[in-house]
Scaffold this active site. Structure first.
Site, short mmCIF file in Angstrom:
data_model
loop_
_atom_site.label_atom_id
_atom_site.label_comp_id
_atom_site.label_asym_id
_atom_site.label_seq_id
_atom_site.Cartn_x
_atom_site.Cartn_y
_atom_site.Cartn_z
N LYS A 1 78.40 -29.84 90.45
CA LYS A 1 77.01 -30.28 90.44
C LYS A 1 76.38 -30.69 88.95
O LYS A 1 76.64 -29.72 88.25
CB LYS A 1 76.06 -29.35 91.18
CG LYS A 1 74.59 -29.81 91.38
CD LYS A 1 73.99 -28.74 92.14
CE LYS A 1 72.50 -29.18 92.42
NZ LYS A 1 71.53 -28.10 93.44
N SER B 1 69.44 -29.80 97.21
CA SER B 1 69.40 -30.76 96.21
C SER B 1 70.97 -31.34 95.73
O SER B 1 71.29 -31.92 95.01
CB SER B 1 68.90 -30.10 95.05
OG SER B 1 69.32 -29.24 94.70
N SER C 1 69.73 -25.40 98.99
CA SER C 1 70.28 -26.52 98.52
C SER C 1 71.97 -26.86 98.43
O SER C 1 72.33 -27.77 98.31
CB SER C 1 69.81 -26.57 97.13
OG SER C 1 68.59 -26.97 96.91
#
Length: 373
Positions: free
Chosen positions: A17, A93, A117
């Site tokens: 990420k 996210s 997330s």
């Protein structure tokens, strides 16, 4: 995904990420306001641990801006397309991490989970996702640097690969066998969308040991407390970006609103944390595993995602366990819609939770198995 080639090819292939440092790469956290920052000078600890495990890093994944949202929609960097349900949100996210795994672009992916997330995008994309015990995987080199909720987590297309992902990301993790069937307690869940109602979701438990129901009275209060703390902590970390015109309008509005959270509200949220953590610990003193639906509703379509009421409720069963710090895994169900279960274990017993996930996936044919899109 921004591709590159780093590390040995002897281990799993991994996507990371964009809020996690990789030496020589810009850590933009999905924000145009950070796109021009200097590249990271060193790897985040989890990246270094992955490389030392023999992992092969293949790219950085897109994400919801500043990890402060649940849809995965990102106008500046582009929204990753959900491979199984292209008309629906990829979740956030850690959107790009979930999409990369679901699309077969890598074996596993690393994300972060502050309020669901990892687990929420895992179910949105039909894969497995794990939030470890809080503090289990080092957050050194992750952004924002300070958080009392955020955990580095992992994605995979199977429960067995999820265990392997944990071993690669955490040198202290050692897989454990499941020596006996776990005692499973269902957390009483109300107000579920009919398509994810108890008759469907808990029907997956047929044949599994069932110790009945438990009620956690503090769940709703814990959700609200976690929202308070993520708002206060994100504002503390990112408020300087409010003056940057490149910040997304939706994030600007939420970040500005978070600036009104008072110290008294934070203190009350911490009191809720203590009470709810004790509730969960007590429930787990009488059972090995707690189980909930992963999501209370079907994830919205991209067209519906601008309705906060349809999005915020998605983490109703996920966010409270960020507040309490317990490890949790989302297991996806096969079918025409994104559905799944969440299992929660005792703090520090992450390996046993992974073993239970593997056992459940093997026992029930309706859980998704290793599969490429």
């Amino acid at each position: 995904m921004r591709p590159f080639d780093l590390g040995s090819r002897s281990g799993v292939s991994v996507v990371v990420k964009d809020c996690i440092d990789i030496a020589g790469e810009v850590t933009a956290s999905g924000s145009a306001a950070l796109r021009d920052r200097a590249p990271a000078e060193r790897h985040a600890q989890v990246v270094q641990d992955l490389l030392e495990s023999g992992a092969h890093l293949t790219g950085k994944a897109k994400m919801h801006e500043l990890a402060y949202g649940m849809t995965g929609i990102n106008a500046a960097f582009g929204t990753p397309i959900n491979p199984r349900w292209p008309d629906r949100i990829p979740g956030g996210s850690s959107s790009g991490s979930a999409v990369a795994v679901a699309a077969g672009l890598c074996d596993v992916a690393i994300g972060t989970d502050t309020g669901g997330s990892v687990r929420q995008p895992a179910i949105c994309c039909g894969i497995y996702g794990m939030k470890p015990t809080f503090g289990r995987i080092s957050r050194a080199g992750c952004h924002p640097a300070e958080s009392s909720l955020d955990c580095v987590g992992v994605f995979a297309r199977s429960a067995a690969m999820l265990t392997r992902a944990m071993a690669a990301a955490d040198p202290s993790f050692s897989p454990e066998p499941l020596t006996s069937a776990p005692r499973i307690v269902r957390i009483k869940a109300d107000n579920l969308e009919p398509k994810v109602g108890e008759s469907l979701i808990y029907g997956l438990m047929e044949g599994l040991p069932d110790a009945g129901y438990v009620t956690l009275p503090g769940m709703a209060e814990a959700f609200d407390a976690a929202m308070t703390l993520i708002g206060a902590e994100t504002h503390a970390a990112c408020h300087a970006l409010l003056d940057d015109p490149r910040l997304g309008a939706d994030i600007r509005a939420r970040l500005a609103a978070a600036g009104t959270i008072t110290e008294d509200a934070v203190a009350k949220a911490e009191e809720v944390r203590a009470r709810f953590t004790a509730e969960v610990d007590d429930a787990l003193s009488r059972a090995d595993i707690l189980i909930t639906p992963a999501l209370p509703t079907i994830p919205p379509t991209l067209a519906e995602a601008d309705d906060p009421a349809r999005v915020l409720d998605l983490t109703r069963f996920l966010r409270p366990f960020n507040l309490s710090g317990h490890p949790a895994i989302a297991l996806p169900v096969t079918g025409d819609l994104p559905l799944g279960l969440q299992i929660i274990g005792r703090k520090g017993e992450d390996a046993q939770l992974c073993a239970v996930a593997e056992w459940m996936a093997d026992t029930c044919p309706l859980f998704r198995k290793e599969e490429l899109s």
